[in-house]
Design an enzyme around this catalytic site. Structure first.
Site, mmCIF file in Angstrom:
data_model
loop_
_atom_site.group_PDB
_atom_site.id
_atom_site.type_symbol
_atom_site.label_atom_id
_atom_site.label_comp_id
_atom_site.label_asym_id
_atom_site.label_seq_id
_atom_site.Cartn_x
_atom_site.Cartn_y
_atom_site.Cartn_z
ATOM 1 C CG HIS A 62 9.757 -30.294 12.335
ATOM 2 N ND1 HIS A 62 10.529 -31.142 11.605
ATOM 3 C CD2 HIS A 62 8.837 -29.801 11.472
ATOM 4 C CE1 HIS A 62 10.107 -31.165 10.363
ATOM 5 N NE2 HIS A 62 9.087 -30.356 10.249
ATOM 6 C CD GLU B 64 9.473 -29.996 1.630
ATOM 7 O OE1 GLU B 64 9.263 -29.467 2.723
ATOM 8 O OE2 GLU B 64 9.478 -31.233 1.460
ATOM 9 C CG ASP C 41 11.569 -27.584 4.708
ATOM 10 O OD1 ASP C 41 12.538 -27.248 5.403
ATOM 11 O OD2 ASP C 41 10.907 -28.615 4.922
ATOM 12 C CB CYS D 241 0.785 -28.276 4.329
ATOM 13 S SG CYS D 241 2.418 -28.692 3.694
HETATM 14 C C1 PEP Z 1 6.849 -27.435 5.210
HETATM 15 O O1 PEP Z 1 8.037 -27.600 4.908
HETATM 16 O O2 PEP Z 1 6.226 -26.395 4.992
HETATM 17 C C2 PEP Z 1 6.072 -28.487 5.898
HETATM 18 C C3 PEP Z 1 4.796 -28.363 6.114
HETATM 19 O O3 PEP Z 1 6.690 -29.573 6.337
HETATM 20 P P1 PEP Z 1 7.709 -29.636 7.550
HETATM 21 O O4 PEP Z 1 7.440 -28.459 8.444
HETATM 22 O O5 PEP Z 1 7.418 -30.942 8.213
HETATM 23 O O6 PEP Z 1 9.036 -29.604 6.881
HETATM 24 MG MG MG Z 2 9.045 -29.438 4.796
#
Ligand code: PEP
Ligand code: MG
Length: 594
Positions: free
Chosen positions: A192, A448, A472, A519
């Site tokens: 993150h 995910e 994830d 995403c």
């Molecule tokens: C993901 O898990 O791909 C995602 C976009 O969310 P995060 O990176 O916040 O877990």
């Molecule tokens: Mg995620």
């Protein structure tokens, strides 16, 4: 000059004086001037006295009920007067001119590592006492002084942060107009922290292992996010490069109309590009980059308001309405809180996370309790959020303020989804009782967790949309902790298992006729993006800064070529083969990536 090599996660070169942040132990290391020395030593002494008093009180209370346990606290009381400890802390403050928290951290860390080598299990257990006492001293040092958060908000212009790790909750408190860049010991491309750096567009390097130990507080350093390096005591040439801002991310060019032009491939396949954001303020960047909506708003960043309290229903309502207005007529997809138990507790109480080896082990063993699972188990913050979201949906249904979509993270079963939907209904009923009837809101899930991917056909029957969260999904499919730099080599978006799982989820969504987007960070990489289009995906959500490049690349490639490429790649067995094929094809198909 000393060069440390890590993983560049956000390009650009900057120089600044280092502020050291040891987040795992919540300790900030900074230089103190001559003038601050006496008050700093007095602060340390006060902390020792407060700690002594607290320990005596605890001892007396324990003695009343369990006299045999009272002596446990004698060891800590003795340590308070041990010349190897608090007096040594004072010497370090004096000699190194550093803040007392840091000196406590350093001395106790050295002291407790001695216990690791002791064979006697009883003595080894005493390590717990040492870290307990260190925690108490640090806590008492905090009385009446600036917390790390306040200090970070108070940075002067030329700072760079060097941290062991920089969690999103702390990053959310930093005034990024004053921080030029950052570097961390931990982290990988999809942690993150890295995602945040890219969205803030500050140069950043992660996975450095020991930068927070090697770099001294106040030392001049260059952070080279392009090359993935941190240079302590840089040469004049390195500094000149940083002053020029060399290799900085090219600013988004083109006029308004050009930026707003929807993405299409050379043969006219329409691709929808939305933005991932962490802060409501990022909306401007999303719009500027030409995003067609917010595909992922990581709402957990809201859990601590700037006022230092958890954001209330009304405050959240205002924020969501502001986002819907700001993005209108395009949709805003709010992912409900995606935190684990400790993050939730620490964010709500504005307390640091518990530190130390035991706490980390415990956290690691409980890591599955996060996202929707935690929201169902600890429903209060979730209910507040749902009410605020539904009220915002009502608000936008009354005007022309875009569309709100709600998305649940970390779903692993249909039961959880049903339970969450039941809570949405409950929140709607509660609002109806208040006289605020709410419209139906599209509900989706982030796919995910492998279990969700394998039951995508079942989940698809009960939701309005899917978003594939590859950050994830990759870590859980490949059993690679995305934040652990030691295994980051194995974190591989091009693993055949990942490509297959994406195909499987897309197929389930198409069969059920629900939209599916992706995403995860992999969509921000132009070559991977083209492969994903070849696999049949046409909707993506990504860091705003990646959108213009994605549009350019897509305009250069033909979707039929990409489909042929994807079919070829799906037959390949190894990452190496796939990578080779994709790189060669990408160079051939796109003239941009040279
Ligand atoms: C993901 O898990 O791909 C995602 C976009 O969310 P995060 O990176 O916040 O877990
Ligand atoms: Mg995620």
């Amino acid at each position: 000059m000393r060069r440390l090599i890590g993983i560049g996660v956000s390009p650009g070169v900057v120089a600044g004086r280092a502020v050291i942040l040891i987040q795992r132990a919540q300790v900030l290391r900074y230089q103190i001037g001559e003038r601050r020395l006496a008050p700093e030593l007095a602060r340390l002494e006060k902390s020792r006295e407060r700690s002594r008093q607290q320990l005596l009180d605890i001892r007396a209370r324990v003695a009343l009920r369990r006299p045999e346990l009272a002596s446990l606290f004698d060891a800590q009381l003795l340590m308070l007067d041990d010349p190897m400890l608090v007096s040594r802390v004072a010497d370090i403050v004096r000699e190194q001119r550093v803040n007392a928290e840091w000196a406590v951290h350093q001395v106790f860390h050295e002291f407790s590592s001695v216990f690791d080598e002791v064979a006697d299990p009883y003595l080894r257990e005493r390590k717990g006492d040492v870290s307990d006492l260190a925690g108490r001293l640090k806590m008492n040092l905090q009385q009446g002084v600036a917390t790390p958060r306040e200090l970070l908000r108070d940075l002067d212009e030329s700072s760079v942060i060097i941290a062991d790790e920089l969690t999103p909750s702390l990053a959310a408190q930093v005034d990024w107009t004053k921080v030029r860049g950052f570097a961390t010991d931990a982290g990988s491309r999809t942690s993150h922290t890295a995602i945040l750096a890219r969205s803030l567009e500050v140069p950043a390097v992660v996975g450095l292992h020991n930068a927070s130990e090697v770099v001294q507080a106040g030392q001049l350093v260059v952070i080279d996010g392009t090359a993935g390096a941190v240079i302590a005591d840089p040469t004049p040439e390195e500094l000149a490069r940083a002053a020029l801002g060399e290799d900085r991310r090219p600013s988004i060019s083109g006029g308004d109309a050009e930026r707003r032009r929807p993405a299409t491939t050379a043969d006219g396949l329409r691709i929808r590009l939305e933005a991932n954001i962490e802060f409501p303020d990022d909306l401007a960047a999303a719009r500027y980059a030409g995003a067609e909506g917010i595909g992922l708003y990581r709402s957990e960043f809201l859990l601590t308001g700037s006022s230092g309290t958890a954001v209330s229903e009304d405050e959240q309502y205002e924020i969501y309405c502001g986002m819907l207005e700001g993005m209108a007529p395009d949709p805003v997809t709010v992912r409900t809180f995606d935190v684990d138990e400790d993050q939730l507790a620490s964010r709500l109480a504005q307390q640091p996370l518990a530190s130390g080896w035991a706490a980390e082990q415990e956290r690691a063993s409980r890591q599955g309790l996060r996202g929707l699972r935690l929201s169902l188990m600890r429903p209060e913050p979730f209910q507040v959020q749902l009410r605020a979201l539904l009220r915002a949906a009502r608000y936008c249904s009354q005007g022309s303020h875009g569309q709100l979509r709600i998305m649940f993270p970390f779903v692993s079963s249909v039961e959880q989804l049903r339970e969450a939907r039941r809570m949405v209904k409950e929140a709607a009923a509660e609002l109806a009782r208040r006289g605020e009837a709410v419209p139906a809101v599209p509900i989706g899930v982030v796919i995910e967790i492998p279990a969700a991917a394998y039951t995508a056909d079942l989940l698809a029957r009960e939701v309005d949309f899917f978003t594939i969260g590859t950050n994830d999904l990759i870590q859980y499919c490949l059993a690679v902790d995305r934040a652990d730099e030691r295994v980051s080599r194995l974190y591989e978006p091009l693993h055949p298992a990942i490509l297959r799982v994406i195909v499987m989820v897309r197929r389930a969504a198409v069969r059920q006729r629900i939209p599916v987007s992706l995403c995860g960070e992999m969509a921000s990489d132009p070559a991977l993006l083209t492969l994903l289009v070849g696999l049949g995906l046409t909707e993506f959500s990504m860091t705003p800064a990646a959108i213009p490049m994605a549009k350019q690349v897509l305009a250069e490639v033909r979707s039929d070529d990409l489909r042929v490429l994807a079919r070829r790649i799906l037959k390949m067995a190894t990452v190496e083969e796939i990578e080779r094929e994709l790189t060669a094809a990408f160079a051939r198909l796109s003239s941009i990536h040279e």
